[in-house]
Design an enzyme around this catalytic site. Structure first.
Site, PDB file in Angstrom:
ATOM      1  N   LYS A   1      35.967  42.318  39.766  1.00  0.00           N
ATOM      2  CA  LYS A   1      36.348  41.844  38.426  1.00  0.00           C
ATOM      3  C   LYS A   1      35.094  41.644  37.575  1.00  0.00           C
ATOM      4  O   LYS A   1      35.051  42.036  36.409  1.00  0.00           O
ATOM      5  CB  LYS A   1      37.182  40.557  38.529  1.00  0.00           C
ATOM      6  CG  LYS A   1      38.567  40.833  39.122  1.00  0.00           C
ATOM      7  CD  LYS A   1      39.345  39.580  39.514  1.00  0.00           C
ATOM      8  CE  LYS A   1      40.622  39.968  40.265  1.00  0.00           C
ATOM      9  NZ  LYS A   1      41.380  38.815  40.776  1.00  0.00           N
TER      10      LYS A   1
ATOM     11  N   GLN B   1      40.797  32.466  41.552  1.00  0.00           N
ATOM     12  CA  GLN B   1      41.144  33.440  42.593  1.00  0.00           C
ATOM     13  C   GLN B   1      41.985  32.759  43.689  1.00  0.00           C
ATOM     14  O   GLN B   1      41.615  31.712  44.208  1.00  0.00           O
ATOM     15  CB  GLN B   1      39.848  34.029  43.183  1.00  0.00           C
ATOM     16  CG  GLN B   1      40.062  35.149  44.180  1.00  0.00           C
ATOM     17  CD  GLN B   1      40.670  36.402  43.562  1.00  0.00           C
ATOM     18  OE1 GLN B   1      40.311  36.823  42.465  1.00  0.00           O
ATOM     19  NE2 GLN B   1      41.616  37.011  44.267  1.00  0.00           N
TER      20      GLN B   1
ATOM     21  N   ASP C   1      45.742  35.613  34.033  1.00  0.00           N
ATOM     22  CA  ASP C   1      46.513  36.077  35.194  1.00  0.00           C
ATOM     23  C   ASP C   1      48.017  36.025  34.905  1.00  0.00           C
ATOM     24  O   ASP C   1      48.815  36.587  35.645  1.00  0.00           O
ATOM     25  CB  ASP C   1      46.209  35.204  36.422  1.00  0.00           C
ATOM     26  CG  ASP C   1      45.219  35.867  37.377  1.00  0.00           C
ATOM     27  OD1 ASP C   1      45.067  37.101  37.314  1.00  0.00           O
ATOM     28  OD2 ASP C   1      44.609  35.139  38.188  1.00  0.00           O
TER      29      ASP C   1
END
Ligand code: NAP
Length: 294
Positions: free
Chosen positions: A52, A96, A119
């Site tokens: 990422k 994460q 997200d």
């Protein structure tokens, strides 16, 4: 059979984003800034976060990586999230997953400012998605939609079977494939570990989206001819003959299923790279939102 080449399409998307960022720089505007929090040192999570951050560089975004030890308490993590929520330089951030056992994942997701939740996991964003409102769509389902759209795969009136009902892949995918529009207008069956006679269901599917994490679960005898296969699964299988000590495999027995399929995603090189490209796209969207609020 045609390969749905996620690597190629994700590179196209990143090129498109990079061109937009170059224009922002020319105009002297602030470029998008993505932050990522990682707690602990799980190998797969570190690999994902690393990709990422590299993708941010590739498209010209600023990025900030916040690494916290595996012993981090829930209070400490919530404090860091508050800091990122309040930092006006940061357009969006991710935490994460998975998180260590001492931390309540739902509490963490709830603490993220929905306008920075790139997200798309916050209930506000999930709810908007379910109501067809403009929002951050979780990156993996978003990437699958983009892949279907760019290859012009027909979804209207088709029977889509989703395997797996997780909050980040299967559940949102089942909602998105059933919504009005393209890609969508599918008749959706959502299956999971308690589904009986799953072969009876998968063998009637025009499109199968598999997200369960069981290597080679979907076999050729479970699908009909010309089926479209989206393999979300990523499992590391230990293998001493490989340099890394493992190899990556999907949920689908690619060798045999691909012979019957009309379209199929490979693993690796299918849904994985699309997920990262769509995270970049959501960050771009977050930056536009912030500018329009100012
Ligand atoms: P998850 O949270 O573990 O959920 C797995 C789902 O599969 C659950 O709903 C489970 O049912 C169902 N399931 C398990 N065994 C089954 C069986 N034998 N038959 C039918 N359903 C079964 O997984 P996830 O987070 O969605 O991830 C799934 C896979 O996708 C993993 O391999 C993960 O690494 C991968 N993934 C890839 C990406 C990407 O970018 N490509 C992104 C996210 C995840 P129950 O609900 O009944 O337990």
């Amino acid at each position: 059979m045609e390969i749905l080449d996620g690597k190629k399409i994700s590179n196209q998307i990143k090129d498109e984003i990079a061109a937009e960022v170059a224009k922002m720089k020319e105009n002297g505007e602030k470029v998008p800034h993505l932050a990522a929090i990682i707690v602990g040192n799980d190998g797969a999570s570190l690999t994902y976060v690393g990709s990422k951050v590299r993708s941010c560089k590739r498209v010209g975004f600023e990025s900030t990586l916040v690494q916290m030890p595996s012993t981090t308490s829930e209070v400490e993590l919530l404090k860091k999230i508050k800091e990122l929520n309040e930092n006006s330089d940061i357009d969006g951030f991710i935490v994460q997953l998975p998180l260590p056992d001492q931390i309540d994942t739902q509490k963490v997701i709830m603490a993220i400012d929905p306008d920075k939740d790139v997200d798309g996991f916050h209930p506000t964003n999930f709810g908007k998605m379910a109501l067809d409102m403009s929002t951050f769509i979780p990156a993996t389902p978003f990437g699958i939609l983009e892949l279907l759209e760019r290859y012009g795969v027909e979804t209207q009136g088709k029977h889509t079977v989703v395997i797996g009902r997780s909050h980040i892949v299967g559940r949102p995918m089942s909602i998105l494939m059933g919504r009005k529009g393209f890609p969508g207008n599918s008749t959706v069956t959502l299956t999971h570990s308690r589904t009986k006679n799953i072969t009876q269901i998968t063998s009637q599917a025009d499109i199968i989206i598999s997200a369960l994490g069981v290597p080679k679960f979907l076999k050729a005898e479970m699908v009909k001819d010309d089926v479209v296969i989206i393999d979300v699964g990523i499992t590391r299988v230990p293998d001493d003959t490989k340099e890394k000590g493992y190899y990556i495999t999907g949920d689908v027995d690619f060798e045999h299923v691909s012979k019957k399929a009309s379209y199929i995603t490979p693993v690796p090189g299918g849904v994985g790279p699309m997920t990262i490209a769509m995270l970049m796209k959501n960050t771009l969207l977050a930056r536009e939102r912030h500018r329009s609020r100012k």
